[in-house]
Design an enzyme around this catalytic site. Sequence first.
Site, PDB file in Angstrom:
ATOM      1  N   GLY A   1       7.250 -11.089  59.915  1.00 54.04           N
ATOM      2  CA  GLY A   1       6.199 -11.669  60.744  1.00 54.04           C
ATOM      3  C   GLY A   1       5.135 -12.383  59.940  1.00 54.04           C
ATOM      4  O   GLY A   1       4.559 -11.824  59.028  1.00 54.04           O
ATOM      5  N   SER A   2       4.840 -13.643  60.251  1.00 56.73           N
ATOM      6  CA  SER A   2       3.944 -14.395  59.393  1.00 56.73           C
ATOM      7  C   SER A   2       3.640 -15.773  59.968  1.00 56.73           C
ATOM      8  O   SER A   2       3.933 -16.069  61.125  1.00 56.73           O
ATOM      9  CB  SER A   2       4.576 -14.526  58.010  1.00 56.73           C
ATOM     10  OG  SER A   2       5.941 -14.852  58.143  1.00 56.73           O
TER      11      SER A   2
END
Length: 217
Positions: A185-186
């Site tokens: 996640g980013s």
Amino acid sequence: MFHKEGGKIILIATTLSVAILLLSKEFITTFWLLKSVQIATLILLIVVLQFFRNPKRTVEINDNHIIAPVDGKVVVIEEVFEKEYFKDKRMQVSIFMSPINVHVTRYPVNGKVKFSKYHPGKFLVAWHPKASEENERTTIVIDNPVFGEILYRQIAGALAKRIVNYAEEGMQVVQGEDAGFIKFGSRVDLFLPLGTQINVKLNQKAVGGKTIIAIKS
């Protein structure tokens, strides 16, 4: 095909999954509980495998195009003041990656790496306005013969605990090639020269190595 950054985690996850499946069959006698454990184990393994997938993509190299460095959703298109490197106004385009997106980072342009720096930091949710300045991140600047200097920033999110960056100062890089990986996640921000013709819209789905973010007219 899986990304090399996932090799160790995939091996561990697969080994643990096989062990759980074998042990659960041996020690769990209640049918519904056995099946629940087996299904949950397989689902978790599939989640790990899909996260580290690295689909092969043919990139049409074009110095008049800036391509998406990652898969995800375009969440920011705005003029901002870039504080770290340019120290002037730039056009920012940000792409948010959910845990189900491909997390490979690709070079958005051809050129020479002029700047590459890692910053430790917080783990705010990736869409937070301050994530670009306060989260763990890397800043990379590539000097392209058409657009000039292009900055992209890999940003860790609330789940992302490790950023992998392959860009080193002085390297010649090729548009679309593997530039790194962000685990779990980013977000990636692009900072482009003012006046750059943006080719995407807010909430548009971007495909790394394929979607054209900006065009030099």
